[in-house]
Design a protein around this motif. Sequence first.
Motif, PDB file in Angstrom:
ATOM      1  N   CYS A   1       0.842  -1.205   0.000  1.00  9.85           N
ATOM      2  CA  CYS A   1       0.000   0.000   0.000  1.00  9.85           C
ATOM      3  C   CYS A   1       0.871   1.245   0.000  1.00  9.85           C
ATOM      4  O   CYS A   1       1.833   1.348   0.752  1.00  9.85           O
ATOM      5  CB  CYS A   1      -0.905  -0.012   1.238  1.00  9.85           C
ATOM      6  N   ILE A   2       0.556   2.187  -0.882  1.00  8.32           N
ATOM      7  CA  ILE A   2       1.346   3.413  -0.965  1.00  8.32           C
ATOM      8  C   ILE A   2       0.664   4.565  -0.235  1.00  8.32           C
ATOM      9  O   ILE A   2       1.097   5.698  -0.310  1.00  8.32           O
ATOM     10  CB  ILE A   2       1.624   3.803  -2.429  1.00  8.32           C
ATOM     11  N   ARG A   3      -0.443   4.274   0.439  1.00  9.43           N
ATOM     12  CA  ARG A   3      -1.165   5.261   1.246  1.00  9.43           C
ATOM     13  C   ARG A   3      -1.542   6.497   0.415  1.00  9.43           C
ATOM     14  O   ARG A   3      -1.349   7.633   0.830  1.00  9.43           O
ATOM     15  CB  ARG A   3      -0.326   5.665   2.451  1.00  9.43           C
ATOM     16  N   CYS A   4      -2.076   6.227  -0.759  1.00 10.26           N
ATOM     17  CA  CYS A   4      -2.543   7.325  -1.598  1.00 10.26           C
ATOM     18  C   CYS A   4      -3.915   7.786  -1.136  1.00 10.26           C
ATOM     19  O   CYS A   4      -4.379   8.841  -1.511  1.00 10.26           O
ATOM     20  CB  CYS A   4      -2.608   6.869  -3.051  1.00 10.26           C
ATOM     21  N   TYR A   5      -4.580   6.950  -0.344  1.00 13.05           N
ATOM     22  CA  TYR A   5      -5.924   7.233   0.176  1.00 13.05           C
ATOM     23  C   TYR A   5      -6.978   7.356  -0.914  1.00 13.05           C
ATOM     24  O   TYR A   5      -8.032   7.966  -0.710  1.00 13.05           O
ATOM     25  CB  TYR A   5      -5.939   8.485   1.064  1.00 13.05           C
ATOM     26  N   ALA A   6      -6.695   6.821  -2.080  1.00 15.26           N
ATOM     27  CA  ALA A   6      -7.710   6.824  -3.131  1.00 15.26           C
ATOM     28  C   ALA A   6      -8.930   6.047  -2.669  1.00 15.26           C
ATOM     29  O   ALA A   6     -10.068   6.420  -2.944  1.00 15.26           O
ATOM     30  CB  ALA A   6      -7.148   6.207  -4.402  1.00 15.26           C
ATOM     31  N   CYS A   7      -8.683   4.967  -1.924  1.00 12.12           N
ATOM     32  CA  CYS A   7      -9.792   4.129  -1.463  1.00 12.12           C
ATOM     33  C   CYS A   7     -10.707   4.917  -0.534  1.00 12.12           C
ATOM     34  O   CYS A   7     -11.913   4.755  -0.546  1.00 12.12           O
ATOM     35  CB  CYS A   7      -9.257   2.879  -0.774  1.00 12.12           C
TER      36      CYS A   7
ATOM     37  N   CYS B   1      -7.857   1.150  -6.272  1.00 15.45           N
ATOM     38  CA  CYS B   1      -6.542   0.931  -5.652  1.00 15.45           C
ATOM     39  C   CYS B   1      -5.489   0.700  -6.729  1.00 15.45           C
ATOM     40  O   CYS B   1      -5.603  -0.220  -7.530  1.00 15.45           O
ATOM     41  CB  CYS B   1      -6.581  -0.255  -4.700  1.00 15.45           C
TER      42      CYS B   1
ATOM     43  N   VAL C   1      -2.536  -0.420  -6.473  1.00 10.31           N
ATOM     44  CA  VAL C   1      -1.659  -1.574  -6.291  1.00 10.31           C
ATOM     45  C   VAL C   1      -2.446  -2.864  -6.027  1.00 10.31           C
ATOM     46  O   VAL C   1      -1.900  -3.838  -5.526  1.00 10.31           O
ATOM     47  CB  VAL C   1      -0.630  -1.325  -5.160  1.00 10.31           C
TER      48      VAL C   1
ATOM     49  N   ILE D   1      -4.807  -3.983  -3.936  1.00 12.56           N
ATOM     50  CA  ILE D   1      -5.009  -4.599  -2.626  1.00 12.56           C
ATOM     51  C   ILE D   1      -6.462  -5.079  -2.553  1.00 12.56           C
ATOM     52  O   ILE D   1      -7.376  -4.318  -2.887  1.00 12.56           O
ATOM     53  CB  ILE D   1      -4.684  -3.590  -1.506  1.00 12.56           C
TER      54      ILE D   1
ATOM     55  N   LEU E   1      -9.212  -5.028  -1.094  1.00 11.15           N
ATOM     56  CA  LEU E   1      -9.885  -4.360   0.025  1.00 11.15           C
ATOM     57  C   LEU E   1     -11.247  -4.964   0.333  1.00 11.15           C
ATOM     58  O   LEU E   1     -11.708  -4.948   1.465  1.00 11.15           O
ATOM     59  CB  LEU E   1     -10.029  -2.867  -0.283  1.00 11.15           C
TER      60      LEU E   1
END
Lengths: 143, 327
Positions: free
Chosen positions: B217-223, B279, B281, B283, B285
């Motif tokens: 996870c690159i923590r882009c917070y798109a989710c 996401c 990458v 993941i 979710l």
Amino acid sequence: MSAEYQPNIVAFLCNWCSYAGADLAGTSRTNYPSNLNVIRVMCSGRVNPLFVVNALQQGADGVLVSGCHPGDCHYMEGNFYARRRFGMMKELLEYVGVEPGRFNMSWVSASEGAKWKDVVGEVVDKAKEAGPFKQFRRDKINW
Amino acid sequence: MVDVAKLKEIARETVSRDDVKYLIGWRQGTFGFRAAPHFVNKPEDVDQLIFSPLCSHNLATYLTGVEKLPVPRGQEADSRKVALMVKGCDSRAVVLQLVEQGYGRDSVVVIGCPCQGVVDQKKVEAKYPDMGENITAEWGEKTIIFNLPSGKTEVPREEVLAGKCLTCRYPNPLLADAGAWEEVAVWGSDDYADVQDLEAGNPQERRAFWEDKFASCIRCYACRNVCPMCYCEDCILDRLNPQWITRAVNPTENTAFHLSRAFHLAGRCIECGECERVCPVDIPLMKLNRKLTKEVRENYDYEPGLDPEAKPLQASYRPNDKEDFIL
Ligand code: SF4
Ligand code: SF4
Ligand code: SF4
């Protein structure tokens, strides 16, 4: 230094029942393990489920949340909400691979000093069995 | 089944109304098997509206995303409604946003679009790689028809539908002010097989599975941003005091982030699958969200976004809730 591993357990106790119960165990000179770091909160319903995640991140090997028995809550219904939240949080933690023994919840009333002793014993045993928590502990605290 | 011509007619009528600010729907994208959100401000923009198997976006997320600017003195706040096209799953988001009082019922006009399932970009792209030009699609009888450059191609829908659609139990909008439709027959059922697979393993296996996923996870917070139910104005992920989760992208913080995100959606996730779709990458979710959806359904007999009268799960309780885990 004893060779036996001693888990570090964070316990959130509600002011009105569990904290008083633990106090009773103390004033009755009950012997029980000293692995708990107690944090007094006003109600088990005040405990944010993220406290559990955060405690595990910051060095806890186990977490206990304890409140009044259903129906006895000082605020009428705080522990009912807590029960839902932590029921789900426990499932979620176990789903991502946290050992079942690490997170516990209990009902201990102000008069249950003896039950408090049993609960602590059980929680400590479970945490010992699970061993030191490494899964998502922070390497540097307060970096 | 939706009659798109009639849908456009309804859309045209709706945007022409004085009390409607704009309408949000879908239009054809610009490349590949893509659609795009379409904001209809004028009646003539209605012509570009589509409703096809490419319309994956859950547009309900826009309803809560509008910035509420302060109203200058002497002016009145714009109280016009926003019109929104919804599929079955999207309508659950609207119902739940209303239950949570994210906005008032009189600030939205819901246009229902019964849905026969949307495609999963990854599945179609694997099937037809390197599709430069934009492809349109339509529903057939248990199939999806793609208008490829080489001609019409009909594909069984199991091969290209998104995972959430294969198990969809609510394809018909649960809330609608208008719509041009007959209800579609429900085809899906849900046994949470994906969640059960993982539950069957031991904690070590589950830990290894998720550690691997969370690590990427690159923590882009798109989710979070795409989720119709993630609309807190003050999100814990943005907060500095207290800073629940530091900004470091490492396994520790990523795990804490994923637990927080999933937990904040416990009893609120309406399974629209948008988080997983966006996401970057890949993941899984939904595998995390659906664990909680399953718990909530089994233990508390609750499904979010179905009943406009039901209280939110975490704002209610039953005296006989499950407590077998309590010492
Ligand atoms: S989950 Fe159901 S309503 Fe939502 S896009 Fe898929 S089939 Fe349509
Ligand atoms: S969209 Fe994917 S990569 Fe981005 S924060 Fe969410 S899970 Fe992480
Ligand atoms: S968590 Fe994902 S599936 Fe659930 S409501 Fe949000 S975007 Fe949809």
